[in-house]
Design a protein around this motif. Structure first.
Motif, mmCIF file in Angstrom:
data_model
loop_
_atom_site.group_PDB
_atom_site.id
_atom_site.type_symbol
_atom_site.label_atom_id
_atom_site.label_comp_id
_atom_site.label_asym_id
_atom_site.label_seq_id
_atom_site.Cartn_x
_atom_site.Cartn_y
_atom_site.Cartn_z
ATOM 1 N N GLU A 24 39.530 56.741 37.202
ATOM 2 C CA GLU A 24 40.275 57.981 36.931
ATOM 3 C C GLU A 24 41.769 57.776 37.162
ATOM 4 N N ARG A 25 42.100 56.996 38.169
ATOM 5 C CA ARG A 25 43.517 56.787 38.500
ATOM 6 C C ARG A 25 44.148 55.671 37.682
ATOM 7 N N GLY A 26 43.333 55.027 36.849
ATOM 8 C CA GLY A 26 43.856 53.942 36.036
ATOM 9 C C GLY A 26 44.049 52.657 36.810
ATOM 10 N N GLU A 27 43.409 52.590 37.997
ATOM 11 C CA GLU A 27 43.550 51.391 38.823
ATOM 12 C C GLU A 27 42.354 50.467 38.678
ATOM 13 N N PHE A 28 41.382 50.908 37.918
ATOM 14 C CA PHE A 28 40.158 50.123 37.815
ATOM 15 C C PHE A 28 40.450 48.746 37.241
ATOM 16 N N GLY A 29 39.917 47.734 37.885
ATOM 17 C CA GLY A 29 40.088 46.373 37.388
ATOM 18 C C GLY A 29 41.241 45.634 38.045
ATOM 19 N N ALA A 30 42.027 46.368 38.874
ATOM 20 C CA ALA A 30 43.118 45.700 39.588
ATOM 21 C C ALA A 30 42.634 45.320 40.988
ATOM 22 N N CYS A 31 42.980 44.116 41.407
ATOM 23 C CA CYS A 31 42.576 43.630 42.732
ATOM 24 C C CYS A 31 43.260 44.463 43.817
ATOM 25 N N ILE A 32 42.481 44.931 44.814
ATOM 26 C CA ILE A 32 43.077 45.746 45.878
ATOM 27 C C ILE A 32 43.896 44.887 46.829
ATOM 28 N N GLU A 33 43.712 43.580 46.739
ATOM 29 C CA GLU A 33 44.401 42.682 47.664
ATOM 30 C C GLU A 33 45.770 42.252 47.110
ATOM 31 N N CYS A 34 45.788 41.742 45.878
ATOM 32 C CA CYS A 34 47.032 41.196 45.324
ATOM 33 C C CYS A 34 47.552 41.994 44.126
ATOM 34 N N GLY A 41 35.187 38.812 33.005
ATOM 35 C CA GLY A 41 33.848 38.295 33.238
ATOM 36 C C GLY A 41 33.302 38.698 34.603
ATOM 37 N N ARG A 42 34.218 38.740 35.587
ATOM 38 C CA ARG A 42 33.814 39.127 36.940
ATOM 39 C C ARG A 42 33.433 40.606 36.978
ATOM 40 N N LEU A 43 34.194 41.433 36.274
ATOM 41 C CA LEU A 43 33.895 42.865 36.248
ATOM 42 C C LEU A 43 32.608 43.152 35.483
ATOM 43 N N GLU A 44 32.351 42.310 34.477
ATOM 44 C CA GLU A 44 31.106 42.508 33.733
ATOM 45 C C GLU A 44 29.914 42.181 34.620
ATOM 46 N N LEU A 50 36.133 44.792 43.863
ATOM 47 C CA LEU A 50 37.447 45.338 44.212
ATOM 48 C C LEU A 50 38.523 44.266 44.288
ATOM 49 N N LYS A 51 38.094 43.022 44.390
ATOM 50 C CA LYS A 51 39.066 41.942 44.550
ATOM 51 C C LYS A 51 38.867 40.887 43.470
ATOM 52 N N CYS A 52 39.950 40.198 43.112
ATOM 53 C CA CYS A 52 39.842 39.103 42.169
ATOM 54 C C CYS A 52 39.104 37.938 42.839
ATOM 55 N N ILE A 53 38.745 36.987 42.048
ATOM 56 C CA ILE A 53 37.953 35.871 42.573
ATOM 57 C C ILE A 53 38.698 35.176 43.709
ATOM 58 N N GLU A 54 39.990 34.964 43.538
ATOM 59 C CA GLU A 54 40.756 34.252 44.562
ATOM 60 C C GLU A 54 40.780 35.004 45.883
#
Ligand SMILES: [Zn+2]
Length: 57
Positions: A24-34, A41-44, A50-54
């Motif tokens: 809803e906030r348009g933040e979906f898919g962004a890493c909460i860390e960096c 592929g990770r989101l699928e 909530l975090k990228c692979i790294e």
């Protein structure tokens, strides 16, 4: 046993609700860390990630 699986289910529900709020906030898919975008592929694989692979490692 039943309690543990219920806790797991609640946790998964929380993660999904959290993902929907981020959507809803348009933040979906962004890493909460960096703040980088999480690989598609990770989101699928796990739409509630909530975090990228790294950062998850
Ligand atoms: Zn990251």
């Amino acid at each position: 046993m039943a309690q543990a699986s219920e806790r797991r289910r609640n946790l998964q529900l929380q993660r999904i609700e959290h993902a929907l709020k981020r959507l809803e906030r348009g933040e979906f898919g962004a890493c909460i860390e960096c703040g980088e975008w999480i690989a598609k592929g990770r989101l699928e694989l796990d739409p509630t990630a909530l975090k990228c692979i790294e950062c998850a490692e």
